[in-house]
Design a protein around this motif. Structure first.
Motif, short mmCIF file in Angstrom:
data_model
loop_
_atom_site.label_atom_id
_atom_site.label_comp_id
_atom_site.label_asym_id
_atom_site.label_seq_id
_atom_site.Cartn_x
_atom_site.Cartn_y
_atom_site.Cartn_z
N ASN A 74 0.81 -1.22 0.00
CA ASN A 74 0.00 0.00 0.00
C ASN A 74 0.84 1.26 0.00
N ASN A 102 0.68 -9.23 -3.19
CA ASN A 102 0.79 -7.99 -2.42
C ASN A 102 0.54 -8.26 -0.94
N VAL A 135 0.41 -6.63 3.01
CA VAL A 135 0.27 -5.44 3.84
C VAL A 135 0.31 -5.86 5.31
N SER A 185 -5.15 -5.14 8.10
CA SER A 185 -6.29 -5.51 7.26
C SER A 185 -6.98 -4.29 6.66
N VAL A 204 -6.03 -3.47 3.00
CA VAL A 204 -6.29 -4.42 1.92
C VAL A 204 -7.11 -3.80 0.80
N GLU A 205 -8.17 -3.11 1.15
CA GLU A 205 -9.09 -2.60 0.14
C GLU A 205 -8.43 -1.58 -0.77
N ARG A 232 -6.49 -3.39 -3.36
CA ARG A 232 -7.40 -3.99 -4.34
C ARG A 232 -7.95 -2.94 -5.30
N VAL A 272 -4.05 -9.94 -2.35
CA VAL A 272 -3.62 -9.10 -1.24
C VAL A 272 -3.70 -9.92 0.05
N LEU A 273 -2.60 -10.00 0.77
CA LEU A 273 -2.50 -10.81 1.98
C LEU A 273 -2.01 -9.96 3.14
N VAL A 274 -2.54 -10.21 4.33
CA VAL A 274 -2.05 -9.53 5.53
C VAL A 274 -0.89 -10.34 6.09
#
Length: 337
Positions: free
Chosen positions: A154, A174, A176, A179, A182-183, A186, A193-195
């Motif tokens: 991000n 990707n 981050v 959480s 994430v958006e 996207r 996208v993964l935490v």
């Protein structure tokens, strides 16, 4: 002309916005071979914050004016024009102290840019886009269809890397740290996208299966470096370009030795010193074209006038952002876009 002001600091300290403040200054006439430039926009990069705290790898002598990159409009030319004219939009030279309403700069050091492009987007051309582009091209020989995993997805560099990878046909995983980020990734086009967590390698394998991931791009450091390393095939490379966690890169010998993982750093300033003028010019020409046609675009969290530079630094140093902080010394502030 409005009263010239710049963001000046006489010391460095652990709270970056405490050491910098707007100061009026006397603007001299341009000397022979110089242009007077009205600064339109200048971003606040992590390296700028680290310069104020004294933690960056290259520190200017004090007192100093903040800002390492930006874009401006030529107001006056003294002597040979080097292809420029009054009113032209130009890229400012690196390290010029761009958090200023006006600058007198060597004419031959200025790069002419398109007129019909948002100057805020152009102002970020010098640091983040080339960092992303070079980490995709100069670390591992990537081909269309290959996979890359990056953390701090991000961030500004993360966004540019995602956009450049898409253009080159490279797939990106990707990562981050929260959480709530994430958006935004996207919305920027990140499909995967993964935490970040200790089980990141398992979740990566669940997504890509046995497809080899040979490059990981790390801006966080600490244990997060190892999380990325564990996602790679034996012989893969982790390239680190920052330390958002504040911790040194950590990789266990279990992966560094037995999986033959390579850890290396990337610093754009070092690349500038080693690259030929022709290669630098070709890279900036390519990136400027991609900004102009909308391929490269950074989300802007907020912009600030020069009077509110301390608020800008405080916002940039915050970890809970989903966009870039920009200083528009001669223009209005804006909300996130």
């Amino acid at each position: 002309m409005s009263t010239p002001k710049h963001a000046r600091y006489e010391s460095r300290g652990p709270v970056p916005h405490d050491v910098i403040h707007p100061v009026q200054f006397e603007l001299a006439d341009p000397a022979e071979g110089e242009c007077r430039v009205v600064v339109l926009a200048a971003p606040v990069n992590p390296s700028d914050v680290l310069t104020l705290t004294g933690e960056y790898g290259q520190l200017p002598p004090l007192p100093a004016v903040g800002g390492n990159e930006g874009v401006g409009r030529v107001e006056q030319i003294q002597g040979q024009a080097h292809g420029l004219a009054e009113g032209d939009i130009v890229l400012l030279p690196v390290g010029c102290g761009s958090w200023s309403t006006h600058l007198n700069l060597p004419t031959k050091a200025l790069v002419k840019l398109p007129h019909d492009v948002d100057p805020v987007q152009l102002s970020m051309l010098t640091v983040n886009p080339p960092t992303a582009a070079l980490m995709l091209s100069d670390i591992v020989d990537l081909q269309p269809g290959d996979w890359v995993v990056q953390n701090a997805a991000n961030s500004a560099v993360g966004g540019y890397l995602l956009q450049l990878a898409r253009k080159r046909g490279i797939n990106v995983l990707n990562v981050v740290r929260r959480s709530s980020a994430v958006e935004a990734v996207r919305q920027a086009g990140g499909e995967h996208v993964l935490v970040d967590a200790d089980d990141l390698p398992k979740r990566v394998r669940d997504l890509v299966g046995d497809v080899p991931v040979r490059l990981a791009v790390d801006c966080v450091g600490g244990v997060h470096t190892e999380h990325l390393a564990r996602c790679l095939v034996p012989g893969g490379t982790v390239v680190n370009y920052g330390a958002m966690s504040g911790d040194r890169c950590m990789i266990s010998p279990r992966y560094l030795v037995f999986n033959d993982i390579h850890l290396r750093g990337f610093w754009l300033a070092q690349w500038f010193r080693q690259a030929s003028p022709e290669r630098r010019q070709a890279l900036f020409a390519e990136l400027a074209g991609l900004v102009a046609d909308g391929t490269l675009h950074a989300r802007i969290q907020a912009s600030y006038g020069i009077e509110h530079v301390r608020d800008a630094i405080q916002a940039a140093a915050s970890g809970a952002r989903d966009g870039k902080i920009v200083i528009e010394p001669n223009g209005p502030s804006r909300a996130a876009i």
